[in-house]
Design an enzyme around this catalytic site. Structure first.
Site: not given
Length: 298
Positions: A2-3
Site C-alpha cells: 500500500p502507498e
C-alpha cells in the site's frame, strides 16, 4: 505494498471507531508478525484511551492517552477490519478484496466507546505477515529508526520546488529514482511517481539536476513537477487510494482511482495527453516498472 493514499484511507476509516475509545482487551494470536511484537504490547495498550490516529509516510500511528504511540505498517497484505453490531468493514481501498480468513487474524483490539455505550473490535489480518506493529513514545517519534531520515510529506507545506531544488542540485540520478528516495519525499511510491511525471511531461530517465539552474534555483519544470506530485496524491486520497492489492473502503466498496490511471500499468495503450499520439511504454528502473510516454515526456 500500500502507498500513502491507501494508508491515509485506512486512517480515516479507523478514526471514527477508535478515537475516544478505551482499550478493554488486546488478543495476540501469535507473538510476531514481520518482527516480534513488543513483549509489553498488551500491558501498554489495555486500559488506555485512544486519543487520535495519524500517519507518517506509509505508517499508521495510534496515539494513546499516556503518550504511547502504536506504529503499524501494513506490509504487502495487512489490513484492519472493524466489527461492530454484527457488521464488519475493512477500512482502506484495495483493488482486490483483503483477506477475512480468521486464521490470519493476528491482533484483535477490543474497544469500548463510553459516549454511545457501544463496543467494537479492530482486527489486524495479514496472510503474508510482512506488516508489523511497534511501540514508541509520541514525543520521541521523530527518533524512531524508520522516521529519522524521512523527507517531508507530499501533502504538506514543506514540499515545494525550492526544497526539491536543494535535493536535486548536482544529481545525475534519474528523476524516477530520486523521487522514490524516501529521504527526499516521504511515502511517495511507484504508482504516483509515474503519474506525476506523466502529468508534468518529464521523462523518468532524465537527470534530476536538469531541473535546477546553475545557481540552485528550481526551473519552471520543477515547479510543475512539484505541483503534479501534490495534485496526484490529493486526487488519490480523495478517491480512497488505489493500491493494486486488495484494499476496500469502510463501506466495502472498491475505490476507483485505479480506473483514473493515466499512464501506470497502461503499456502499449495510447497516451492520454491531448494531441500527443504517442504510446505508453514500460522500462525497469531500480527493479520497478516505470510507465511513461516516450513522445510527450522529455
Amino acid at each position: 505494498m500500500p502507498e500513502l493514499p491507501e494508508v491515509e484511507t485506512v486512517r480515516r476509516g479507523l478514526s471514527p471507531a477508535m478515537e475516544g475509545a478505551f482499550v478493554r482487551q488486546v488478543e495476540l494470536r501469535r507473538p510476531d508478525l514481520r518482527f516480534p511484537l513488543p513483549r509489553d504490547f498488551v500491558a501498554r495498550l489495555e486500559g488506555r484511551r485512544v486519543l487520535g490516529l495519524a500517519r507518517r509516510a506509509k505508517y499508521l500511528l495510534i496515539d494513546l492517552d499516556d503518550g504511547t504511540t502504536v506504529i503499524a505498517h501494513l506490509g504487502m497484505s495487512g489490513s484492519f477490519r472493524v466489527e461492530a453490531n454484527d457488521a464488519a468493514t475493512t477500512p482502506g481501498d484495495f483493488h482486490r478484496e483483503r483477506s477475512k480468513d480468521e486464521k490470519h487474524d493476528h491482533v484483535v483490539i477490543h474497544l469500548d466507546r463510553p459516549g454511545d455505550g457501544g463496543s467494537v473490535r479492530v482486527i489486524y489480518n495479514d496472510p503474508r505477515r510482512f506488516g508489523f506493529m511497534d511501540l514508541a513514545l509520541r514525543n520521541e517519534i521523530d527518533d524512531y529508526p524508520a522516521f529519522r531520515t524521512l523527507g517531508p510529506e507530499p501533502v504538506g507545506n514543506a514540499l515545494d520546488a525550492d526544497y526539491l531544488a536543494t535535493r536535486f542540485a548536482g544529481k545525475v540520478q534519474p528523476l524516477k529514482t530520486a523521487l522514490l528516495d524516501q529521504s527526499v519525499i516521504a511515502g511517495l511510491g511507484n504508482i504516483y511517481v509515474c503519474e506525476a511525471l506523466w502529468r508534468s511531461h518529464l521523462a523518468p530517465q532524465r537527470a534530476a539536476a536538469t531541473l535546477v539552474t546553475p545557481g540552485g534555483r528550481p526551473k519552471k519544470e520543477l515547479v510543475v513537477l512539484t505541483d503534479a506530485i501534490r495534485a496526484v496524491i490529493a486526487d488519490a486520497i480523495a478517491a480512497g487510494g488505489s493500491s493494486l492489492r486488495d484494499h476496500i473502503q469502510t463501506d466495502g466498496t472498491l475505490g476507483y482511482f485505479q480506473h483514473s490511471f493515466r499512464v501506470y500499468d497502461r503499456e502499449g495503450e495510447p497516451c492520454l495527453t491531448p494531441g500527443c499520439g504517442g504510446t505508453v511504454g514500460r522500462i525497469v528502473q531500480g527493479g520497478r516498472s516505470t510507465f511513461y510516454c516516450r513522445a510527450c515526456q522529455k
